[in-house]
Design an enzyme around this catalytic site. Structure first.
Site, PDB file in Angstrom:
ATOM      1  N   LYS A   1      61.723 -27.298 127.402  1.00  0.00           N
ATOM      2  CA  LYS A   1      61.739 -26.203 128.380  1.00  0.00           C
ATOM      3  C   LYS A   1      60.540 -25.314 128.107  1.00  0.00           C
ATOM      4  O   LYS A   1      60.182 -25.098 126.944  1.00  0.00           O
ATOM      5  CB  LYS A   1      63.032 -25.382 128.270  1.00  0.00           C
ATOM      6  CG  LYS A   1      63.043 -24.167 129.206  1.00  0.00           C
ATOM      7  CD  LYS A   1      64.401 -23.502 129.255  1.00  0.00           C
ATOM      8  CE  LYS A   1      64.623 -22.481 128.161  1.00  0.00           C
ATOM      9  NZ  LYS A   1      63.646 -21.373 128.108  1.00  0.00           N
TER      10      LYS A   1
ATOM     11  N   GLU B   1      66.740 -16.701 135.046  1.00  0.00           N
ATOM     12  CA  GLU B   1      67.306 -15.685 134.143  1.00  0.00           C
ATOM     13  C   GLU B   1      67.174 -14.286 134.740  1.00  0.00           C
ATOM     14  O   GLU B   1      66.080 -13.897 135.178  1.00  0.00           O
ATOM     15  CB  GLU B   1      66.604 -15.741 132.778  1.00  0.00           C
ATOM     16  CG  GLU B   1      67.161 -14.688 131.808  1.00  0.00           C
ATOM     17  CD  GLU B   1      66.752 -14.868 130.354  1.00  0.00           C
ATOM     18  OE1 GLU B   1      66.153 -15.912 130.018  1.00  0.00           O
ATOM     19  OE2 GLU B   1      67.041 -13.951 129.560  1.00  0.00           O
TER      20      GLU B   1
HETATM   21  O1  KIV Z   1      66.060 -19.255 124.379  1.00  0.00           O
HETATM   22  C1  KIV Z   1      67.093 -19.276 125.065  1.00  0.00           C
HETATM   23  O2  KIV Z   1      68.221 -19.205 124.563  1.00  0.00           O
HETATM   24  C2  KIV Z   1      66.939 -19.384 126.504  1.00  0.00           C
HETATM   25  C3  KIV Z   1      68.164 -19.226 127.338  1.00  0.00           C
HETATM   26  C4  KIV Z   1      68.441 -17.789 127.527  1.00  0.00           C
HETATM   27  C5  KIV Z   1      68.049 -19.944 128.637  1.00  0.00           C
HETATM   28  O3  KIV Z   1      65.864 -19.562 126.983  1.00  0.00           O
END
Ligand code: KIV
Length: 306
Positions: free
Chosen positions: A128, A197
């Site tokens: 991600k 988010e």
């Molecule tokens: O780092 C994380 O936990 C996240 C979530 C809030 C999606 O990016």
């Protein structure tokens, strides 16, 4: 070389392994997707056993596990260290490694190499990254290298300093429009899903309708394709910063303090360890030991070295 060990049975029964494809199918069937963060072996096992679809080894690690005030300080090496532990604990969920600040922003080569490390060295199956149109080309390059990418728009904590704090995003017409354009650019770049988010519910639902890929909301209301929470928020293990959307399903911090305090009380009162926590030596062996040591000096003389 995969970091995933052989021989670990799936703790979530015989349910099939979640992949980016099966996640897309779930989305097509209109079923909500579940995602949680995990940071180590026991949390990964718990999340797997609970039947959650996807685990994000989030860079929230920096705050909720390592104690930093925000997510900027966590490094690739720290993320990989925790991702390896997660991959040893979870079998069924899709495993996603969160690319930390400065691991993908400076150039395309660095971004692909670091994304690859999550798969090659830590058993992750996707990565991600945060940001919209400015990182779309980076996402495209990583996807081209054969690595599934999840995007992340709205409040992107790695840009805390440019956003001016932990603020809800997309609250004005122009910023909602920018958010939609960011989401469309990431879909076009080949992302298999997007985290939204801290976005107003109506905006998140609209973005979700405009995309073919699933949206995973956190603080984005009920109109997204799925939900994600930070595990430590859900468990009541982190109270330095609790956003409005962080619903607590348990209060583990007081339970931990209570258990440690009960242990202390029992040790100080000589109640622990009890018989059942103690090993025995057979009587005959004990007598033999005493006989053999009867005439032996009991202590070394002071200053004598062994
Ligand atoms: O780092 C994380 O936990 C996240 C979530 C809030 C999606 O990016």
């Amino acid at each position: 070389m995969s970091a995933k060990p052989q021989g670990l049975e799936s703790s979530s029964g015989n349910r099939p392994k979640v992949t980016v494809l099966s996640l897309a199918e779930k989305h097509r069937r209109g079923e909500p997707i579940t995602m949680l963060t995990a940071y180590d072996y026991p949390t990964a096992r718990a999340v797997d056993e609970a039947g959650i679809d996807a685990i994000l080894v989030g860079d929230s690690l920096a705050m909720v596990v390592l104690g930093h005030p925000n997510t900027l300080a966590v490094t690739m090496e720290e993320m990989l260290h925790h991702a390896r532990a997660v991959s040893r604990g979870a079998r069924r969920p899709l495993l996603i490694g969160d690319m930390p600040f400065m691991s993908y922003q400076s150039d395309a080569g660095q971004a692909i190499r670091n994304a690859g490390r999550f798969l090659q060295e830590a058993g992750m199956e996707a990565v991600k990254l945060e940001g919209g149109r400015p990182v779309a080309e980076t996402a495209r390059n990583i996807v081209r290298a054969g690595i599934p990418v999840m995007g992340h728009v709205g409040l992107t904590p790695q840009s805390l300093n440019t956003l001016g704090g932990w603020r809800v995003q997309g609250r004005s017409a122009p910023s909602a429009r920018a958010l939609l354009d960011d989401a469309l650019a990431l879909e076009d770049a080949g992302c298999f899903a997007l985290v939204l988010e801290s976005v107003p519910e109506r905006v998140a639902a609209h973005v979700t309708e405009r995309l073919g890929i699933p949206t995973i909301g956190i603080g984005a209301g009920a109109g997204t394709s799925g939900q994600v929470l930070v595990l430590s928020d859900l468990l009541g293990l982190y109270d330095r910063f609790t956003p409005k959307f962080a619903k607590r399903y348990a209060e583990l911090a007081p339970a931990m303090v209570g258990a440690a305090a009960a242990y202390r009380t029992e040790v100080e009162a000589r109640q622990f360890p009890a018989r059942e926590h103690t090993y025995a030596i057979p009587d005959e062996e004990w007598r033999g030991f005493l006989a053999a040591t009867e005439n032996a000096p009991t202590k070394l003389a002071k200053g004598t070295s062994r």
